[in-house]
Motif scaffolding. Structure first.
Motif, PDB file in Angstrom:
ATOM      1  N   MET A  27       0.831  -1.211   0.000  1.00 25.82           N
ATOM      2  CA  MET A  27       0.000   0.000   0.000  1.00 25.82           C
ATOM      3  C   MET A  27       0.867   1.264   0.000  1.00 25.82           C
ATOM      4  O   MET A  27       0.581   2.224  -0.699  1.00 25.82           O
ATOM      5  N   MET A  34       1.798   5.972  -7.353  1.00 27.07           N
ATOM      6  CA  MET A  34       0.725   6.622  -8.127  1.00 27.07           C
ATOM      7  C   MET A  34       0.719   8.137  -7.910  1.00 27.07           C
ATOM      8  O   MET A  34       0.247   8.884  -8.753  1.00 27.07           O
ATOM      9  N   THR A  35       1.260   8.581  -6.756  1.00 30.98           N
ATOM     10  CA  THR A  35       1.256  10.018  -6.479  1.00 30.98           C
ATOM     11  C   THR A  35       2.468  10.726  -7.094  1.00 30.98           C
ATOM     12  O   THR A  35       2.343  11.831  -7.602  1.00 30.98           O
ATOM     13  N   TYR A  36       3.629  10.092  -7.032  1.00 34.27           N
ATOM     14  CA  TYR A  36       4.843  10.833  -7.417  1.00 34.27           C
ATOM     15  C   TYR A  36       5.490  10.388  -8.730  1.00 34.27           C
ATOM     16  O   TYR A  36       6.298  11.116  -9.287  1.00 34.27           O
ATOM     17  N   TYR A  48      -4.625   3.383  -8.938  1.00 32.80           N
ATOM     18  CA  TYR A  48      -5.559   3.989  -7.972  1.00 32.80           C
ATOM     19  C   TYR A  48      -6.623   2.976  -7.570  1.00 32.80           C
ATOM     20  O   TYR A  48      -6.951   2.825  -6.394  1.00 32.80           O
ATOM     21  N   HIS A  51      -5.057   0.311  -5.406  1.00 36.67           N
ATOM     22  CA  HIS A  51      -4.737   0.872  -4.087  1.00 36.67           C
ATOM     23  C   HIS A  51      -6.009   0.968  -3.231  1.00 36.67           C
ATOM     24  O   HIS A  51      -6.026   0.571  -2.062  1.00 36.67           O
ATOM     25  N   VAL A 103      -5.116   5.279   8.624  1.00 34.94           N
ATOM     26  CA  VAL A 103      -4.691   5.544   7.239  1.00 34.94           C
ATOM     27  C   VAL A 103      -5.778   5.098   6.247  1.00 34.94           C
ATOM     28  O   VAL A 103      -6.216   5.898   5.413  1.00 34.94           O
ATOM     29  N   GLY A 107      -8.278   7.486   3.823  1.00 32.68           N
ATOM     30  CA  GLY A 107      -8.356   7.262   2.373  1.00 32.68           C
ATOM     31  C   GLY A 107      -9.807   7.088   1.933  1.00 32.68           C
ATOM     32  O   GLY A 107     -10.249   7.649   0.928  1.00 32.68           O
ATOM     33  N   LYS A 145      -7.592  14.356   2.788  1.00 35.27           N
ATOM     34  CA  LYS A 145      -6.417  14.236   1.933  1.00 35.27           C
ATOM     35  C   LYS A 145      -5.146  14.555   2.725  1.00 35.27           C
ATOM     36  O   LYS A 145      -4.156  13.830   2.656  1.00 35.27           O
ATOM     37  N   HIS A 148      -4.526  11.753   5.222  1.00 30.14           N
ATOM     38  CA  HIS A 148      -4.033  10.529   4.576  1.00 30.14           C
ATOM     39  C   HIS A 148      -2.538  10.657   4.280  1.00 30.14           C
ATOM     40  O   HIS A 148      -1.760   9.748   4.571  1.00 30.14           O
ATOM     41  N   TRP A 149      -2.178  11.817   3.749  1.00 28.95           N
ATOM     42  CA  TRP A 149      -0.768  12.072   3.424  1.00 28.95           C
ATOM     43  C   TRP A 149       0.099  12.014   4.684  1.00 28.95           C
ATOM     44  O   TRP A 149       1.090  11.281   4.745  1.00 28.95           O
ATOM     45  N   TRP A 153       2.753   8.866   5.873  1.00 24.34           N
ATOM     46  CA  TRP A 153       4.191   9.068   6.096  1.00 24.34           C
ATOM     47  C   TRP A 153       4.575   8.685   7.522  1.00 24.34           C
ATOM     48  O   TRP A 153       5.634   8.103   7.762  1.00 24.34           O
TER      49      TRP A 153
HETATM   50  C1  HEM Z   1      -4.423   0.729   3.987  1.00 26.68           C
HETATM   51  C2  HEM Z   1      -3.500   1.576   4.106  1.00 26.68           C
HETATM   52  C3  HEM Z   1      -3.111   2.653   3.136  1.00 26.68           C
HETATM   53  C4  HEM Z   1      -1.842   3.121   2.974  1.00 26.68           C
HETATM   54  C5  HEM Z   1      -0.594   2.638   3.721  1.00 26.68           C
HETATM   55  C6  HEM Z   1      -1.909   4.173   1.981  1.00 26.68           C
HETATM   56  C7  HEM Z   1      -0.812   4.907   1.558  1.00 26.68           C
HETATM   57  C8  HEM Z   1      -0.854   5.961   0.677  1.00 26.68           C
HETATM   58  C9  HEM Z   1       0.266   6.807   0.334  1.00 26.68           C
HETATM   59  C10 HEM Z   1       1.694   6.654   0.895  1.00 26.68           C
HETATM   60  C11 HEM Z   1      -0.160   7.734  -0.539  1.00 26.68           C
HETATM   61  C12 HEM Z   1       0.661   8.875  -1.133  1.00 26.68           C
HETATM   62  C13 HEM Z   1       0.559  10.040  -0.157  1.00 26.68           C
HETATM   63  C14 HEM Z   1       1.371  11.260  -0.576  1.00 26.68           C
HETATM   64  O1  HEM Z   1       2.592  11.305  -0.294  1.00 26.68           O
HETATM   65  O2  HEM Z   1       0.763  12.210  -1.145  1.00 26.68           O
HETATM   66  C15 HEM Z   1      -1.577   7.479  -0.777  1.00 26.68           C
HETATM   67  C16 HEM Z   1      -2.375   8.208  -1.639  1.00 26.68           C
HETATM   68  C17 HEM Z   1      -3.704   7.924  -1.877  1.00 26.68           C
HETATM   69  N1  HEM Z   1      -4.471   6.967  -1.257  1.00 26.68           N
HETATM   70 FE1  HEM Z   1      -3.850   5.659   0.122  1.00 26.68          FE
HETATM   71  N2  HEM Z   1      -3.204   4.322   1.553  1.00 26.68           N
HETATM   72  C18 HEM Z   1      -3.984   3.417   2.228  1.00 26.68           C
HETATM   73  C19 HEM Z   1      -5.357   3.230   2.083  1.00 26.68           C
HETATM   74  C20 HEM Z   1      -6.163   3.906   1.177  1.00 26.68           C
HETATM   75  C21 HEM Z   1      -7.587   3.697   1.003  1.00 26.68           C
HETATM   76  C22 HEM Z   1      -8.440   2.710   1.812  1.00 26.68           C
HETATM   77  C23 HEM Z   1      -7.994   4.543   0.021  1.00 26.68           C
HETATM   78  C24 HEM Z   1      -9.354   4.767  -0.541  1.00 26.68           C
HETATM   79  C25 HEM Z   1     -10.363   3.918  -0.462  1.00 26.68           C
HETATM   80  C26 HEM Z   1      -6.835   5.299  -0.413  1.00 26.68           C
HETATM   81  C27 HEM Z   1      -6.835   6.256  -1.408  1.00 26.68           C
HETATM   82  C28 HEM Z   1      -5.743   7.017  -1.782  1.00 26.68           C
HETATM   83  C29 HEM Z   1      -5.812   8.056  -2.804  1.00 26.68           C
HETATM   84  C30 HEM Z   1      -7.044   8.446  -3.632  1.00 26.68           C
HETATM   85  C31 HEM Z   1      -4.530   8.642  -2.855  1.00 26.68           C
HETATM   86  C32 HEM Z   1      -4.055   9.770  -3.773  1.00 26.68           C
HETATM   87  C33 HEM Z   1      -4.197  11.075  -3.040  1.00 26.68           C
HETATM   88  C34 HEM Z   1      -3.895  12.240  -3.938  1.00 26.68           C
HETATM   89  O3  HEM Z   1      -4.300  12.218  -5.087  1.00 26.68           O
HETATM   90  O4  HEM Z   1      -3.271  13.177  -3.432  1.00 26.68           O
HETATM   91  N3  HEM Z   1      -5.729   4.878   0.305  1.00 26.68           N
HETATM   92  N4  HEM Z   1      -1.962   6.404  -0.015  1.00 26.68           N
END
Ligand code: HEM
Ligand code: HEM
Length: 194
Positions: A27, A34-36, A48, A51, A103, A107, A145, A148-149, A153
């Motif tokens: 994850m 996908m972000t960077y 996406y 994820h 986390v 998300g 957002k 989550h970020w 981290w």
């Molecule tokens: C289960 C643990 C999860 C981990 C460890 C995780 C980790 C991450 C990380 C490291 C990023 C990049 C953050 C950044 O530096 O900007 C990210 C982005 C993202 N995550 Fe997760 N995530 C998790 C769960 C989820 C879930 C459940 C969802 C949605 C249902 C989700 C949706 C997203 C989306 C949409 C982005 C992109 C955000 C953007 O466009 O700025 N993630 N995630």
């Protein structure tokens, strides 16, 4: 139960630990990629979806894990650990549990409040619902957002600290903790107290 078995986590806890550890590492990698990374748009879209799919399944896995943890006492920390280190280990484990739920929840809140309203189809299999009443709410979306970020981290840092602690105990203290989180095997060197 033998003394050795008493110093190990239960087989269910061990299985959940390793399956979920691998999943969380995937994850973090997929989230950062996908972000960077400057990758093809369709690959990014699929990443996406992937994820989000694994992320919401991990929410369900967390419920199972915390349920099991509440009803099964973990083995006592090894006696050789100084008080402060034992406290740090406990605090670290609590921080990992908090991240494991916070986390994915942030998300889920992020995609549920997005103005795009894209559905989460779990591996093309079934639709995971959005959190009700927040669709298109920009204030919630920005907060989720940012959370989550920040939390992702922090989670990465906690995992790095967790792995560093296991290595420190093995290399410096000469106490291999890995058998405690495995199905069988000897703990420290023969004759040593835990
Ligand atoms: C289960 C643990 C999860 C981990 C460890 C995780 C980790 C991450 C990380 C490291 C990023 C990049 C953050 C950044 O530096 O900007 C990210 C982005 C993202 N995550 Fe997760 N995530 C998790 C769960 C989820 C879930 C459940 C969802 C949605 C249902 C989700 C949706 C997203 C989306 C949409 C982005 C992109 C955000 C953007 O466009 O700025 N993630 N995630
Ligand atoms: C990939 C490398 C990893 C290694 C080598 C590792 C190793 C271990 C070991 C040896 C223990 C038992 C500690 C003891 O009581 O002696 C443990 C416990 C634990 N690990 Fe990991 N781990 C890893 C990854 C992870 C990840 C990614 C997570 C986060 C989801 C995690 C979460 C935990 C938690 C929460 C505990 C405490 C369980 C409890 O007492 O309830 N581990 N780990």
């Amino acid at each position: 139960m033998t003394a050795d078995a008493a110093q190990r986590y239960t087989a269910v806890a061990v299985a959940l630990h390793w399956v979920m550890a691998a999943a969380f590492l995937l994850m973090l990698t997929s989230g950062l990629s996908m972000t960077y990374l400057d990758i093809d748009k369709s690959l990014k879209f699929n990443l996406y979806q992937w994820h989000k799919s694994l992320g919401v399944l991990l929410l369900a896995a967390f419920v199972l894990r915390i349920g099991w943890r509440l009803f099964h006492k973990p083995p006592a920390l090894p006696a050789f650990m100084p008080r402060l280190e034992a406290l740090a280990a406990k605090a670290g484990h609590i921080a990992l549990y908090v991240c494991m739920i916070a986390v994915p929840l942030s998300g889920w809140a992020m995609v549920s409040s997005s103005v795009y309203g894209l559905p989460t189809i779990v591996f093309g299999w079934f639709e995971w619902p959005h959190i009700p009443k927040i669709a298109g709410n920009e204030a919630v979306n920005t907060a989720a957002k940012n959370a989550h970020w920040l939390l992702a981290w922090f989670f990465g840092l906690c995992i790095a600290g967790h792995i560093a602690a296991v290595i420190k105990h093995a290399v410096i203290d000469k106490h291999n903790l890995m058998p405690r989180m495995w199905f069988s095997g000897a703990r420290c060197k023969k004759g040593e107290t835990p």
